[in-house]
Design an enzyme around this catalytic site. Sequence first.
Site, PDB file in Angstrom:
ATOM      1  N   ARG A  49     -12.891 -36.583   9.623  1.00  0.00           N
ATOM      2  CA  ARG A  49     -11.604 -36.962  10.430  1.00  0.00           C
ATOM      3  C   ARG A  49     -11.319 -36.003  11.304  1.00  0.00           C
ATOM      4  O   ARG A  49     -11.227 -35.035  11.071  1.00  0.00           O
ATOM      5  CB  ARG A  49     -10.781 -37.830   9.449  1.00  0.00           C
ATOM      6  CG  ARG A  49     -10.943 -38.903   8.834  1.00  0.00           C
ATOM      7  CD  ARG A  49      -9.910 -39.698   8.199  1.00  0.00           C
ATOM      8  NE  ARG A  49     -10.342 -40.674   7.900  1.00  0.00           N
ATOM      9  CZ  ARG A  49      -9.827 -42.035   8.815  1.00  0.00           C
ATOM     10  NH1 ARG A  49      -9.081 -41.789   9.947  1.00  0.00           N
ATOM     11  NH2 ARG A  49      -9.946 -43.171   8.374  1.00  0.00           N
ATOM     12  N   ARG A  53      -8.514 -34.755   6.880  1.00  0.00           N
ATOM     13  CA  ARG A  53      -7.795 -34.765   5.553  1.00  0.00           C
ATOM     14  C   ARG A  53      -8.604 -34.851   4.127  1.00  0.00           C
ATOM     15  O   ARG A  53      -7.822 -34.817   3.165  1.00  0.00           O
ATOM     16  CB  ARG A  53      -6.791 -36.077   5.723  1.00  0.00           C
ATOM     17  CG  ARG A  53      -7.945 -37.684   5.598  1.00  0.00           C
ATOM     18  CD  ARG A  53      -7.097 -38.756   5.378  1.00  0.00           C
ATOM     19  NE  ARG A  53      -6.448 -39.049   6.717  1.00  0.00           N
ATOM     20  CZ  ARG A  53      -6.326 -40.376   7.302  1.00  0.00           C
ATOM     21  NH1 ARG A  53      -6.502 -41.315   6.377  1.00  0.00           N
ATOM     22  NH2 ARG A  53      -5.892 -40.799   8.255  1.00  0.00           N
ATOM     23  N   HIS A 190     -17.682 -50.889   2.812  1.00  0.00           N
ATOM     24  CA  HIS A 190     -16.202 -50.777   2.743  1.00  0.00           C
ATOM     25  C   HIS A 190     -15.656 -51.696   1.646  1.00  0.00           C
ATOM     26  O   HIS A 190     -16.009 -52.794   1.784  1.00  0.00           O
ATOM     27  CB  HIS A 190     -15.633 -51.113   4.359  1.00  0.00           C
ATOM     28  CG  HIS A 190     -14.097 -50.449   4.269  1.00  0.00           C
ATOM     29  ND1 HIS A 190     -13.875 -49.234   4.815  1.00  0.00           N
ATOM     30  CD2 HIS A 190     -13.062 -50.742   3.972  1.00  0.00           C
ATOM     31  CE1 HIS A 190     -12.639 -48.804   4.661  1.00  0.00           C
ATOM     32  NE2 HIS A 190     -11.966 -50.002   4.161  1.00  0.00           N
TER      33      HIS A 190
HETATM   34  N1  PXP Z   1     -18.671 -47.182   5.538  1.00  0.00           N
HETATM   35  C1  PXP Z   1     -17.882 -46.548   6.579  1.00  0.00           C
HETATM   36  C2  PXP Z   1     -18.373 -46.507   8.004  1.00  0.00           C
HETATM   37  C3  PXP Z   1     -16.437 -46.189   6.061  1.00  0.00           C
HETATM   38  O1  PXP Z   1     -15.839 -45.741   7.193  1.00  0.00           O
HETATM   39  C4  PXP Z   1     -16.307 -46.291   4.908  1.00  0.00           C
HETATM   40  C5  PXP Z   1     -14.808 -45.752   4.385  1.00  0.00           C
HETATM   41  O2  PXP Z   1     -15.023 -44.384   4.741  1.00  0.00           O
HETATM   42  C6  PXP Z   1     -17.128 -46.758   3.859  1.00  0.00           C
HETATM   43  C7  PXP Z   1     -18.411 -47.049   4.401  1.00  0.00           C
HETATM   44  C8  PXP Z   1     -16.861 -46.536   2.385  1.00  0.00           C
HETATM   45  O3  PXP Z   1     -15.778 -47.601   2.169  1.00  0.00           O
HETATM   46  P1  PXP Z   1     -15.171 -47.329   0.661  1.00  0.00           P
HETATM   47  O4  PXP Z   1     -14.552 -46.254   0.554  1.00  0.00           O
HETATM   48  O5  PXP Z   1     -13.926 -48.540   0.793  1.00  0.00           O
HETATM   49  O6  PXP Z   1     -16.187 -47.724  -0.300  1.00  0.00           O
END
Ligand code: PXP
Length: 239
Positions: A49, A53, A190
């Site tokens: 990022r 962080r 996600h």
């Molecule tokens: N894919 C992408 C592009 C993301 O930005 C994230 C979150 O950082 C994830 C997958 C994974 O999401 P989570 O941490 O909720 O499993």
Amino acid sequence: MSRPPTRLGVNIDHVATLRNARGGTHPDPLRAARMAIAAGADGITIHLREDRRHIRDEDVARIRAGIAVPLNLEMAATDEMLAIALAHLPHAACIVPERRAEVTTEGGLDAAAGMAGLRPIVAALTAGGVRVSLFIDPDPAQLHAAAALGAAVVELHTGAYAHARPGELERLRVAASLAERLGLECHAGHGLDFDNVGAVAAIPQIRELNIGHFLIGEAIFDGLVPVVARMRRIISAAS
Ligand code: PXP
């Protein structure tokens, strides 16, 4: 018809979040990456990022050099991140929207509105041999934009599905099918966990799932290896 099991990419950002809470070197995200691989992860995902962080510049170099499976670098579409990606040449770069104050990546990239800014970044990464993925909502306009930009992959944002919003699983199915017709490899991620991952892994066009927060959180209780191995089994059984 049988197909190869959907790949599991483990996002280890939050091992670095915990490390950074004390400012030292423990717990080490590279050690976590290696354990996740031993437990069945097919790839490792990290998000550098803008505010550093969690993952930091030196982590990118160490993890890139320290694992033998594909590394997927999530990055904002900025010149700074482009230069870092081209210096390290990960297997893949997933371009994500990034707002400084957000807790996590809250929505997909607006590839349709941002074509002009994205085009040179997608082109430069692709020319460097990096497989470009765009993290988008399961929206036909975004899929068409990704194809027009020449991205190899789209990663569908599963956040709305994970929040159990009605109709979201069907939106993912429709988007995954459109991705295939447009010649885009389809990934998703996600908010996925043991309970909601199976229905997404069962969508035949989705070839890879990227999962982070739940796995690292659950590892506190059961350990990283058993948790990743269980996720691997659930995905394999569903796909
Ligand atoms: N894919 C992408 C592009 C993301 O930005 C994230 C979150 O950082 C994830 C997958 C994974 O999401 P989570 O941490 O909720 O499993």
